[in-house]
Motif scaffolding. Sequence first.
Motif, mmCIF file in Angstrom:
data_model
loop_
_atom_site.group_PDB
_atom_site.id
_atom_site.type_symbol
_atom_site.label_atom_id
_atom_site.label_comp_id
_atom_site.label_asym_id
_atom_site.label_seq_id
_atom_site.Cartn_x
_atom_site.Cartn_y
_atom_site.Cartn_z
ATOM 1 N N TYR A 65 23.068 -36.733 -21.670
ATOM 2 C CA TYR A 65 23.007 -36.055 -20.380
ATOM 3 C C TYR A 65 22.118 -36.809 -19.403
ATOM 4 O O TYR A 65 22.397 -36.853 -18.198
ATOM 5 C CB TYR A 65 22.521 -34.616 -20.579
ATOM 6 N N ALA A 66 21.057 -37.418 -19.897
ATOM 7 C CA ALA A 66 20.227 -38.247 -19.031
ATOM 8 C C ALA A 66 20.998 -39.490 -18.602
ATOM 9 O O ALA A 66 20.955 -39.906 -17.446
ATOM 10 C CB ALA A 66 18.942 -38.641 -19.751
ATOM 11 N N ASP A 71 26.183 -42.202 -13.987
ATOM 12 C CA ASP A 71 27.587 -42.197 -13.590
ATOM 13 C C ASP A 71 28.170 -40.842 -13.977
ATOM 14 O O ASP A 71 28.601 -40.646 -15.123
ATOM 15 C CB ASP A 71 28.341 -43.328 -14.291
ATOM 16 N N PRO A 72 28.209 -39.884 -13.053
ATOM 17 C CA PRO A 72 28.653 -38.520 -13.371
ATOM 18 C C PRO A 72 30.091 -38.450 -13.904
ATOM 19 O O PRO A 72 30.463 -37.449 -14.506
ATOM 20 C CB PRO A 72 28.528 -37.789 -12.034
ATOM 21 N N MET A 73 30.889 -39.495 -13.686
ATOM 22 C CA MET A 73 32.272 -39.481 -14.150
ATOM 23 C C MET A 73 32.445 -40.170 -15.508
ATOM 24 O O MET A 73 33.547 -40.264 -16.027
ATOM 25 C CB MET A 73 33.171 -40.167 -13.114
ATOM 26 N N ALA A 74 31.359 -40.668 -16.096
ATOM 27 C CA ALA A 74 31.450 -41.403 -17.355
ATOM 28 C C ALA A 74 31.918 -40.488 -18.484
ATOM 29 O O ALA A 74 31.621 -39.294 -18.506
ATOM 30 C CB ALA A 74 30.095 -42.007 -17.706
ATOM 31 N N VAL A 75 32.661 -41.068 -19.425
ATOM 32 C CA VAL A 75 33.139 -40.313 -20.588
ATOM 33 C C VAL A 75 32.633 -40.946 -21.879
ATOM 34 O O VAL A 75 33.034 -40.545 -22.974
ATOM 35 C CB VAL A 75 34.676 -40.239 -20.617
ATOM 36 N N GLU A 76 31.757 -41.938 -21.773
ATOM 37 C CA GLU A 76 31.149 -42.561 -22.933
ATOM 38 C C GLU A 76 29.870 -43.255 -22.504
ATOM 39 O O GLU A 76 29.617 -43.429 -21.309
ATOM 40 C CB GLU A 76 32.102 -43.569 -23.578
ATOM 41 N N PHE A 77 29.055 -43.645 -23.479
ATOM 42 C CA PHE A 77 27.853 -44.391 -23.153
ATOM 43 C C PHE A 77 28.217 -45.715 -22.508
ATOM 44 O O PHE A 77 29.259 -46.308 -22.826
ATOM 45 C CB PHE A 77 27.030 -44.669 -24.418
ATOM 46 N N SER A 78 27.372 -46.182 -21.613
ATOM 47 C CA SER A 78 27.579 -47.519 -21.064
ATOM 48 C C SER A 78 27.486 -48.533 -22.194
ATOM 49 O O SER A 78 26.938 -48.250 -23.268
ATOM 50 C CB SER A 78 26.517 -47.824 -20.012
ATOM 51 N N ALA A 321 14.005 -39.396 -20.610
ATOM 52 C CA ALA A 321 14.626 -38.370 -19.767
ATOM 53 C C ALA A 321 13.570 -37.349 -19.385
ATOM 54 O O ALA A 321 12.550 -37.200 -20.060
ATOM 55 C CB ALA A 321 15.768 -37.677 -20.499
ATOM 56 N N ALA A 322 13.830 -36.671 -18.286
ATOM 57 C CA ALA A 322 13.007 -35.514 -17.919
ATOM 58 C C ALA A 322 13.789 -34.252 -18.253
ATOM 59 O O ALA A 322 15.022 -34.266 -18.338
ATOM 60 C CB ALA A 322 12.674 -35.552 -16.435
ATOM 61 N N ASN A 336 20.440 -25.429 -12.012
ATOM 62 C CA ASN A 336 20.075 -26.753 -11.479
ATOM 63 C C ASN A 336 18.998 -27.443 -12.311
ATOM 64 O O ASN A 336 18.454 -28.472 -11.914
ATOM 65 C CB ASN A 336 19.616 -26.681 -10.014
ATOM 66 N N GLY A 337 18.693 -26.893 -13.483
ATOM 67 C CA GLY A 337 17.726 -27.518 -14.375
ATOM 68 C C GLY A 337 18.424 -28.256 -15.498
ATOM 69 O O GLY A 337 19.628 -28.484 -15.476
ATOM 70 N N GLY A 338 17.646 -28.637 -16.516
ATOM 71 C CA GLY A 338 18.200 -29.353 -17.663
ATOM 72 C C GLY A 338 17.692 -30.776 -17.727
ATOM 73 O O GLY A 338 16.635 -31.112 -17.177
ATOM 74 N N PHE A 339 18.449 -31.639 -18.392
ATOM 75 C CA PHE A 339 18.058 -33.041 -18.518
ATOM 76 C C PHE A 339 18.288 -33.760 -17.196
ATOM 77 O O PHE A 339 19.267 -33.523 -16.502
ATOM 78 C CB PHE A 339 18.859 -33.729 -19.615
ATOM 79 N N ALA A 340 17.366 -34.666 -16.878
ATOM 80 C CA ALA A 340 17.461 -35.388 -15.619
ATOM 81 C C ALA A 340 17.033 -36.834 -15.809
ATOM 82 O O ALA A 340 16.223 -37.162 -16.677
ATOM 83 C CB ALA A 340 16.566 -34.728 -14.559
#
Length: 346
Positions: A65-66, A71-78, A321-322, A336-340
């Motif tokens: 999630y971090a 890339d909000p559209m990613a479907v896998e790790f870079s 991550a935060a 609007n919280g969670g991992f960032a």
Amino acid sequence: MINVVRLLHKLSENAGYRNYLESLLPASARFDPGNQAVMMGYDFHVSETGPKLIEVNTNAGGIWYANLSHDPMAVEFSARVGSKLLKTFCDDYGLFRRNAVARPERIVILDENPTGQPLYSEMRIFVLMFEKAGIEAVIAPPEAIETQASGLSLGGKPVEMIYNRHCDFYLNASPLDHIREAYLKRQVCLSPNPRAYGLLADKRRMMLWCRPVLMRGFGLADAELSILAETIPETLLLRELTADEAWRTRKQWVFKPDTGYASRGVYVGEKLTRHKLAELDPENTLIQRRIHPSMTPGAPQQAFKTDYRLFVYRDRILGAAARIYQGQVTNLRTENGGFAKIRLTV
């Protein structure tokens, strides 16, 4: 934060430290399988006097999630992150097999009721990462795994490695009996495992790290003792205070069950009632000096409490991550919280 991580990893390999813990650990954690723990997490609050370690986790979630915030559209790790993470699993399996180039053919991602877990989507991303590398991967609960003479199997195929996201860290519950037996026979590479949890992530270890005389006895240098003194909050068992002391000083403490996870059963002292305090088991409740979290501004007139997680394999930092939230303790329920994502600036 990185210095703390590397120091605690070094401590976990210290013979004196291990010998001291021998009588304190259950049998599953006294056994050394040879490998360590993928995806550990070290959680910090950042105070006015610097970072303070709140707890250590052996099955830390959230790195997907971090990463997703890049890339909000990613479907896998870079490719870069995926390669880094995959290497930790292969390295840990190599340690287990005592063969640096060994790779598992099949990995089971284990959790209780996996599809009902908040981070189930992240488990699926790990499956994609493994399969892309040519490693078969399956998400399964303990009861789906079967026992054979040679070890564990799933769907008629041997299970060589388990990425363990189950929160019964010492494998005590009966649904895990067969997995514990195979683990103790070295028939399966379990990562994270009870040994890693007992050395670093059992919350009672925080009680040791804040005792400088004990730490000096393990051969730590003055500079290392200073790191612990600056970053490890005072941590005690509730039984070390009288009932009157605990009530009078409650606002100075956070009360935690010693085997809890995901902030379950955690109380900030100022919100604790006398009745609830009396209900807490003094032998199994930790009290930790309260460190107020830093704040992150959100929308106008909105702010989030913030803590920071370093994802780690041994002394290798995999990412950070935060977690932003509102309420008493860290949670993933705040709107609007969670991992960032953390942006590092110089």
